[in-house]
Design an enzyme around this catalytic site. Structure first.
Site, PDB file in Angstrom:
ATOM      1  N   GLU A  32      -2.356  -0.796 -10.915  1.00 26.70           N
ATOM      2  CA  GLU A  32      -2.711   0.095  -9.718  1.00 26.70           C
ATOM      3  C   GLU A  32      -3.591   1.507 -10.314  1.00 26.70           C
ATOM      4  OE1 GLU A  32      -2.609  -0.622  -6.387  1.00 26.70           O
ATOM      5  OE2 GLU A  32      -0.595  -0.979  -6.705  1.00 26.70           O
ATOM      6  N   HIS A  33      -4.691   1.800  -9.500  1.00 25.53           N
ATOM      7  CA  HIS A  33      -5.415   2.855  -9.839  1.00 25.53           C
ATOM      8  C   HIS A  33      -6.045   2.450 -11.283  1.00 25.53           C
ATOM      9  CE1 HIS A  33      -4.336   5.785  -6.854  1.00 25.53           C
ATOM     10  NE2 HIS A  33      -2.986   5.280  -6.752  1.00 25.53           N
ATOM     11  N   THR A  34      -6.088   1.160 -11.401  1.00 26.43           N
ATOM     12  CA  THR A  34      -6.911   0.879 -12.498  1.00 26.43           C
ATOM     13  C   THR A  34      -8.493   0.319 -12.233  1.00 26.43           C
ATOM     14  OG1 THR A  34      -5.882  -1.344 -12.472  1.00 26.43           O
ATOM     15  CG2 THR A  34      -5.063   0.102 -14.093  1.00 26.43           C
ATOM     16  N   SER A  66     -11.437  -2.830  20.579  1.00 28.27           N
ATOM     17  CA  SER A  66     -10.398  -2.903  19.602  1.00 28.27           C
ATOM     18  C   SER A  66      -9.078  -3.073  20.306  1.00 28.27           C
ATOM     19  CB  SER A  66     -10.222  -1.814  18.608  1.00 28.27           C
ATOM     20  OG  SER A  66      -9.047  -1.529  18.072  1.00 28.27           O
ATOM     21  N   GLY A 119      -1.246   1.774   7.240  1.00 30.86           N
ATOM     22  CA  GLY A 119      -1.028   2.784   6.478  1.00 30.86           C
ATOM     23  C   GLY A 119       0.322   2.123   5.401  1.00 30.86           C
ATOM     24  N   ALA A 120       0.415   0.946   5.260  1.00 28.14           N
ATOM     25  CA  ALA A 120       1.317   0.345   4.407  1.00 28.14           C
ATOM     26  C   ALA A 120       0.836  -0.112   3.044  1.00 28.14           C
ATOM     27  CB  ALA A 120       2.101  -0.849   5.104  1.00 28.14           C
ATOM     28  N   ASP A 169      -9.505  -4.165  -3.243  1.00 29.80           N
ATOM     29  CA  ASP A 169      -9.161  -4.367  -2.124  1.00 29.80           C
ATOM     30  C   ASP A 169     -10.076  -5.460  -1.563  1.00 29.80           C
ATOM     31  OD1 ASP A 169      -7.353  -2.740  -2.662  1.00 29.80           O
ATOM     32  OD2 ASP A 169      -7.728  -1.222  -1.157  1.00 29.80           O
ATOM     33  N   TYR A 219      -6.491  11.098  -4.043  1.00 29.16           N
ATOM     34  CA  TYR A 219      -6.946   9.922  -4.529  1.00 29.16           C
ATOM     35  C   TYR A 219      -8.390  10.356  -5.374  1.00 29.16           C
ATOM     36  CZ  TYR A 219      -9.053   5.261  -4.785  1.00 29.16           C
ATOM     37  OH  TYR A 219      -9.801   4.088  -5.347  1.00 29.16           O
TER      38      TYR A 219
END
Length: 381
Positions: A32-34, A66, A119-120, A169, A219
Site C-alpha cells: 500500500e502506498h508503494t 447515473s 468510499g470503501a 488501481d 495523500y
C-alpha cells in the site's frame, strides 16, 4: 448487478439499445502506498464493479445518466466543458486523455451503475475510468494496449480529479484475472499472475463506513514526503530513481537532512517493499501464516509511520488480532474505508459477529461485511 434493468433504463433514456461494458473494483492484499514510489503492489480484481451501456451518437456530445446518483448530464468532448459531479468528470477526463494521445473519438449516450461500495477503498473511480477507457477503445477501434488504458485512467485522476495516484488501481481493474492476484513492479510495469485460492481461509473486508475528510490532501502530502526523501538519497546514490530503490541504510544516511515526518514515511515504504516480496514467496509455499504476519506488519506501518489509519480501522485490526485472525490491515489510501482480513474458515462466523458487536458498541453503527471473490478485469459483456 441487474443488467436487464440497466438495459431497460437505457432504452427509456435514449430510445435505443447499446453495448454493455464493465470493469471491476479491486482489493490489494499487500503493498500500500508503494505504487507511486516505484515499488511492488499485489492487487486482484473483485466481483463488484462499474457497468455502463454505451451507444455512439454521431455527435461531439456525451449524454449520460447515473442510476446510483439519479442524475443526468451532458458535456462536449471538444470544449473546455468539464462537468463537476456524479462521476461524469471521470468520464470526461477519460475522453480528454484519449484525445490528448492523438486518437479520434466522438460522442455517445450512456447509462452507468455500479456495485463497488463507494468510499470503501475498492477503487470505484478506477473501475469507472477503466470501463470507459476499455469501451471507447473497443467502440472506436483505437488499438490502445491495456497498459495505456490503465495510464489513461491514472492521468484522469491526476489532471481532472486532483489526486496524484499511482497506477495500481487502474492496472488491477484492466488486467484482473479470475482466481489470480497480480504482482506489479510499478517502476518497470513488469507483472506476474499468482494463483490465489487460499483453501481453508476466507478473505473478508470490513467497511468502517467512514471516510475522513483528510484523505485526498493528506495523500498528496505523503507523496511529497516520499519524493523529498528520495531526492535527498539520490544526491548520494544517483541510481535511486524511486524511493523503493532505496535501502534503510541509504535512508539513514540522510536522516539529519530531512524532517522526522519525511523519514517515517520513507521508513514505511522501504519496509513495505520487502513485505510484498515476503508474501509472494509465502504464497508459493502455501504459507498463509507468514502472509498474515506481513499484513499485520503493514497495518502497523500504515498506522504508526505513514499515519493514514484512523480509530475505526485500528479498532477493527485489534479485534482481528484478539479473534485469532491470520492477517488484517487497513486497505487503500486510509482515513476510513475497509480492513482486509485473511480468516480461517472455522473462525469466520465468530470474528464477523464479534467485530460487528464491538464496533457498534464503540462507534454507534455497524461495519459492512464484504466477502471477496477474485474476478476478471475490464471487458465487454
Amino acid at each position: 448487478m441487474d443488467i436487464e434493468n440497466l438495459k431497460t433504463i437505457f432504452t427509456q433514456c435514449f430510445k435505443n439499445e447499446g453495448v454493455v461494458y464493465t470493469s471491476p473494483g479491486r482489493i490489494n492484499l499487500i503493498g500500500e502506498h508503494t505504487d507511486y514510489n516505484g515499488g511492488f503492489v499485489f492487487p486482484g480484481a473483485i466481483d463488484k464493479g462499474i457497468y455502463a451501456i454505451i451507444r455512439l451518437n454521431g455527435t461531439d456530445t456525451v449524454n449520460g445518466y447515473s442510476i446510483d446518483y439519479d442524475a443526468k448530464w451532458s458535456f462536449s468532448i471538444d470544449e473546455n466543458d468539464q462537468p463537476k459531479k456524479h462521476g461524469s468528470q471521470y468520464i470526461y477526463g477519460v475522453c480528454r486523455e484519449i484525445q490528448k494521445r492523438g486518437y479520434k473519438i466522438g460522442g455517445f449516450d450512456t447509462v452507468v451503475a455500479g456495485d463497488v461500495p463507494l468510499g470503501a477503498g475498492m477503487s470505484s473511480s478506477a473501475a469507472l475510468e477503466s470501463t470507459f477507457a476499455f469501451a471507447l477503445n473497443d467502440l472506436f477501434n483505437l488499438g490502445i494496449d491495456k497498459f495505456e488504458l490503465a495510464r489513461i485512467g491514472q492521468a484522469t485522476e491526476h489532471n481532472y480529479c486532483g489526486v496524484k495516484c499511482g497506477i495500481m488501481d487502474q492496472f488491477a481493474s484492466v488486467f484482473g484475472k479470475k482466481g489470480h492476484l497480480m504482482r506489479l513492479n510499478c517502476a518497470t510495469m513488469e507483472f506476474e499472475y499468482f494463483p490465489f485460492n487460499p483453501k481453508g481461509y476466507k478473505v473478508v473486508l470490513l467497511d468502517t463506513r467512514v471516510k475522513h475528510e483528510l484523505a485526498s490532501s493528506a495523500y498528496n502530502k505523503r507523496r511529497e514526503s516520499c519524493e523529498n526523501a528520495c531526492a535527498h538519497i539520490a544526491t548520494k546514490h544517483p541510481e535511486v530513481k524511486f524511493l523503493s530503490d532505496a535501502t534503510m541504510d541509504m535512508l539513514n544516511e540522510v536522516k539529519n537532512e530531512i524532517s522526522a515526518e519525511d523519514y517515517m514515511r520513507a521508513e514505511y515504504v522501504i519496509g513495505e517493499k520487502q513485505r510484498v516480496l515476503d508474501v509472494c514467496e509465502a504464497l508459493e509455499k502455501g504459507d498463509y501464516e507468514t502472509v498474515g504476519e506481513r499484513m499485520y506488519g503493514t497495518h502497523h506501518g500504515m498506522s504508526k509511520l505513514y499515519e493514514v489509519s484512523c480509530d475505526e480501522l485500528d479498532f477493527l485490526n485489534n479485534v482481528a488480532k484478539e479473534c485469532g485472525v491470520t492477517g488484517s490491515r487497513v486497505m487503500g489510501g486510509g482515513f476510513g474505508g475497509c480492513t482486509i482480513n485473511l480468516v480461517k474458515e472455522d473462525l469466520y462466523d465468530d470474528f464477523v459477529a464479534k467485530a460487528k458487536y464491538r464496533f457498534i458498541k464503540e462507534f454507534g453503527h455497524e461495519p459492512k461485511v464484504y466477502d471477496v471473490v477474485i474476478s476478471d478485469g475490464a471487458r465487454k459483456l
